[in-house]
Design an enzyme around this catalytic site. Structure first.
Site, mmCIF file in Angstrom:
data_model
loop_
_atom_site.group_PDB
_atom_site.id
_atom_site.type_symbol
_atom_site.label_atom_id
_atom_site.label_comp_id
_atom_site.label_asym_id
_atom_site.label_seq_id
_atom_site.Cartn_x
_atom_site.Cartn_y
_atom_site.Cartn_z
ATOM 1 N N HIS A 1 68.518 40.252 -16.480
ATOM 2 C CA HIS A 1 69.604 39.819 -15.838
ATOM 3 C C HIS A 1 70.904 39.764 -16.762
ATOM 4 C CE1 HIS A 1 71.753 39.198 -12.092
ATOM 5 N NE2 HIS A 1 70.881 38.279 -11.617
ATOM 6 N N ASP B 1 72.798 43.841 -13.310
ATOM 7 C CA ASP B 1 73.124 43.046 -12.126
ATOM 8 C C ASP B 1 72.098 43.632 -10.811
ATOM 9 O OD1 ASP B 1 75.167 42.078 -13.403
ATOM 10 O OD2 ASP B 1 76.543 43.829 -12.782
#
Length: 421
Positions: free
Chosen positions: A393, A397
């Site tokens: 992450h 995204d």
């Protein structure tokens, strides 16, 4: 007589040490030139180290699991005449395990890791006579008899706690055997305790997985894909494959991944934590998570985007065989930019795979299940498969990961587009 010191050579991978996985010799053994003496491991693979001379082993550098610095003593061998000059470090030598600083005394056998001390197995209990003699009536209510029949229990073996057999007696029999001389149905065999030293490939896997989960903020996205048409296409291709390898789902999935990835370059990337740099790769060097006897290995399909389904199938099989036989080369086990992991026939409904750092994504197809689905106003049978993707992450995204999987989904559900530019 003279002593020859065989030092761990520089194997050309920029490492400073290697781990001892196992010895093929012990102190006092006679070895010949080019005879295997030890299995050594680096971060990428395990290889056999061979003796450059003939003679008698007088000293070893440590025990399995120890780390050995490059250029330090691995084995001392007593040779006849003058000791030959030590060979220069060879870059052809592949990975080796690194023994630590502990050295074995000359002329003394190295201490082996302590053998596991098994817990003594319980003494077999002699079978006593039935609790109720065969010619005596068994007193029990109809409900107890019905339950005993359902459980497969012979009431003559159950010891009553009072004037008749009650439900509590059945429970005691199921739980303890009630002293009747044999274990009730469903009790599993007892195994002795054992200690297994975590070394070699198993230790590398443990360290890498711990680092991935500790340093990478994972998220996983799962999508259901209708692969009915894809499975029909696969069957047709296999029917006319000739002497080419049989197609599984994986080559077709790889083609879909390679076709979709140019629009999502952040997924085909490696993240250098220390430098704070993400390298987005133009070529797809696809890692294939492969289970071996030594543990999980990840051989790499180079330039997967340039191969057709038959070439991919051949390369998958070749790399899997090389990894499982321990013959995979160092360069075949490094440099992946994206990893694919599959449990094959074990499948699973959904998975949350762990990222193969320093990559930023890993893809996991799950088991194909045939289920009824609603199409229009009709219920039809369809073959469905969940596709999982785990991402870093810090780099990827959620929208990008989901969009990529949707692009792969469109290709798999309309498989003709896999073969159209």
């Amino acid at each position: 007589m003279a002593l020859f010191t065989f030092k761990l050579p520089d194997i050309g991978e920029g490492i400073s040490e290697a781990e001892i996985v196992g010895w093929h010799v012990k102190v006092g053994d006679r070895v010949e030139e080019d005879q295997p003496i030890a299995d050594m491991m680096t971060d990428k693979a395990t290889v056999e180290m061979e003796s450059p001379v003939a003679g008698t082993v007088v000293r070893l550098a440590g025990e399995p699991g120890d780390q050995v610095p490059i250029g330090s003593m691995l084995v001392e061998i007593e040779v006849e005449g003058d000791a030959p000059a030590a060979p220069p470090p060879s870059e052809e030598t592949i990975e080796a395990e690194t023994p630590g600083e502990a050295m074995v005394e000359e002329a003394a056998a190295p201490e082996a890791p302590p053998a596991p001390t098994p817990t003594p197995a319980p003494e077999p209990t002699p079978t006593p006579e039935p609790a109720v003699a065969k010619d005596e009536p068994v007193l029990a209510s109809p409900a107890v008899r019905a339950r005993a029949k359902e459980l497969g229990i012979y009431l003559g073996q159950v010891k009553p706690s009072g004037d008749r057999i009650r439900h509590a007696d059945l429970d005691a029999y199921l739980l303890y055997g009630a002293g009747q001389g044999y274990a009730p149905a469903g009790r599993s065999a007892r195994r002795s305790n054992e200690q297994v030293k975590v070394i070699g490939m198993r230790r590398r896997i443990a360290e890498n997985m711990a680092a991935s989960k500790r340093d990478i903020p994972h998220f996983t996205y799962v999508e259901e894909i209708d692969v009915t048409a894809l499975e029909e296409l696969r069957e047709q291709l296999n029917a006319g494959r000739g002497d080419r390898p049989k197609l599984t789902m994986l080559p077709l999935l790889i083609v879909a991944i390679c076709k979709a990835i140019p629009d999502f370059p952040m997924l085909n990337a490696r993240y250098d934590d220390d430098a704070g740099v993400v390298t987005r790769h133009g070529s797809v060097h696809l890692g294939m998570a492969t289970q071996t006897d030594a543990g999980l290995m990840v051989p790499v399909i180079r330039d997967a985007q340039d191969r057709n389904v038959w070439q991919l199938a051949s390369e998958i099989r070749r790399l899997a065989e090389a990894a499982r036989s321990g013959k995979a080369k160092s360069e075949e086990l490094s440099g992946s930019t994206l990893t694919l992991t599959s449990l094959g026939p074990l499948g699973g409904v959904a998975t949350t795979p762990v990222i193969n750092r320093p990559e930023v994504a890993i893809i996991g197809p799950n088991r194909v299940i045939e289920r009824p689905v609603l199409r229009g106003k009709e219920v039809v049978a369809a073959k469905l498969m969940n596709l999982s993707i785990s991402c870093d992450h810090r780099v990827v995204d959620g929208w990008d990961a989901a969009s990529f999987v949707q692009a792969v989904r469109k290709l798999l559900e309309a498989p003709a587009f896999l073969f159209v530019d």
